[in-house]
Write an enzyme that holds these catalytic residues in place. Structure first.
Site, PDB file in Angstrom:
ATOM      1  CG  ASP A  51       2.633  -0.230   1.073  1.00  0.00           C
ATOM      2  OD1 ASP A  51       1.583  -0.464   0.447  1.00  0.00           O
ATOM      3  OD2 ASP A  51       2.736  -0.383   2.311  1.00  0.00           O
ATOM      4  CB  SER A  52       0.769  -2.361  -4.121  1.00  0.00           C
ATOM      5  OG  SER A  52       0.493  -1.100  -4.703  1.00  0.00           O
ATOM      6  CG  ASP A  90       0.782   3.371   0.748  1.00  0.00           C
ATOM      7  OD1 ASP A  90      -0.094   3.887   1.472  1.00  0.00           O
ATOM      8  OD2 ASP A  90       0.542   2.419  -0.024  1.00  0.00           O
ATOM      9  CE  LYS A 120      -2.998   4.010   0.830  1.00  0.00           C
ATOM     10  NZ  LYS A 120      -2.590   2.783   1.545  1.00  0.00           N
ATOM     11  CD  GLU A 122      -1.229  -0.722   5.176  1.00  0.00           C
ATOM     12  OE1 GLU A 122      -1.090  -1.665   5.990  1.00  0.00           O
ATOM     13  OE2 GLU A 122      -0.978  -0.832   3.963  1.00  0.00           O
ATOM     14  CD  GLU A 189      -6.493  -3.563   0.671  1.00  0.00           C
ATOM     15  OE1 GLU A 189      -5.807  -2.585   1.004  1.00  0.00           O
ATOM     16  OE2 GLU A 189      -6.035  -4.541   0.044  1.00  0.00           O
TER      17      GLU A 189
HETATM   18  O1  KIV Z   1      -0.392  -0.029  -1.769  1.00  0.00           O
HETATM   19  C1  KIV Z   1      -1.482  -0.009  -2.369  1.00  0.00           C
HETATM   20  O2  KIV Z   1      -1.565  -0.215  -3.582  1.00  0.00           O
HETATM   21  C2  KIV Z   1      -2.689   0.267  -1.587  1.00  0.00           C
HETATM   22  C3  KIV Z   1      -4.001   0.076  -2.288  1.00  0.00           C
HETATM   23  C4  KIV Z   1      -4.324  -1.358  -2.381  1.00  0.00           C
HETATM   24  C5  KIV Z   1      -5.091   0.839  -1.625  1.00  0.00           C
HETATM   25  O3  KIV Z   1      -2.615   0.624  -0.450  1.00  0.00           O
END
Ligand code: KIV
Length: 271
Positions: A51-52, A90, A120, A122, A189
């Site tokens: 989600d980056s 994510d 994924k 969090e 992280e």
């Molecule tokens: O969204 C992302 O890129 C991440 C990584 C920083 C692990 O969760």
């Protein structure tokens, strides 16, 4: 029989065997077809559709604004490129925190519409029911502890997490809970390397670190950071492998110059 050698696909089982065999796991983010194809061909084990994307693709300052449909769009593009690697997607902010039914519905939508392999989430104890529900539906889950960017408004800062005993102890417990709930791997992280080593050694499932030291079972970076596309972000943990910012700007400046000077296109570049 086809003369082409069949490509051995990476699965969640492969990832777990890699830990058992002491082989380090490589993970990198990607959000589109072209980069995902290059990374897969280069031999990356896991592509994370992170989600980056909210930051590096859309220009937001946090990961919070990205929607489920936007994540699915990025994931579809990555999955189309994939020949070998495992694709992890994510679940974005707001699509799993409220309850486990919503979390399962989001995970199913991602899996059905993107063709990816795992999701994924969090968090630890607070999302454990969602993790169990998703895993019991046959969807592999990767956990994510430490600096969890979807909680940035709670943390207030992107500094190293779990430096104090209380937070470190919660992280140890959360890691174990995620393993017991059926996660196949956990991202750690921005936590102290000693804590990441201890957690990695205590788990049977692999840990993938970002700013968590060399004793994690694997490493992940955001592609724009490691390729030097995003040069404003310079955390200590980042190793930059290319300077694309400079190279791309140089190439585009030359292109502009060539057009203005009527050098491009030349006789050989037209019909
Ligand atoms: O969204 C992302 O890129 C991440 C990584 C920083 C692990 O969760």
């Amino acid at each position: 029989m086809s003369p082409e050698k069949e490509i051995k696909k990476v699965t969640t089982n492969t990832i777990q065997k890699m830990k058992a065999n002491g082989e380090k796991i490589s993970m990198l983010t990607a959000y589109d077809y072209s980069f995902a194809k290059l990374f897969d061909e280069a031999g990356i084990d896991i592509i994370l559709v992170g989600d980056s994307a909210s930051n590096v693709m859309a220009g937001h300052t946090t990961t919070l604004p990205i929607t489920l449909d936007q994540m699915i769009y990025h994931a579809q593009s990555v999955v189309r490129a994939r020949e070998r690697c495992l694709v992890v997607i994510d679940i974005p902010f707001g699509y799993y925190q409220s309850n486990s039914e919503i979390a399962l519905a989001s995970a199913i939508k991602i899996m059905k519409e993107s063709g990816g392999h795992t999701v994924k989430l969090e968090g630890g104890e607070e999302i454990i029911d969602s993790v169990k529900k998703i895993v019991s539906a046959g969807i592999p889950v990767m956990g994510h502890l430490g600096l969890t960017p979807q909680s940035i408004n709670k943390f207030g800062t992107y500094v190293v997490r779990a430096t104090g005993e209380e937070e470190a102890d919660k992280l140890r417990k959360d890691a174990l809970l995620l393993q017991q709930a059926g996660c196949f791997a956990i991202v750690l992280e921005k936590i102290p390397a000693a804590l990441a080593k201890e957690v990695s050694e205590s788990l049977t499932i692999p840990t993938i670190g970002i700013g968590a030291g060399g004793d994690c079972d694997g490493q992940v970076l955001v592609m724009h950071d490691m390729l030097g596309i995003n040069t404003d972000f310079k955390p200590r943990f980042l190793r930059r492998y290319l300077n694309l910012d400079e190279q791309i700007k140089g190439a585009v400046q030359q292109y502009v110059t060539d057009i203005k000077s009527r050098d491009f296109p030349n006789q050989d570049e037209q019909y």
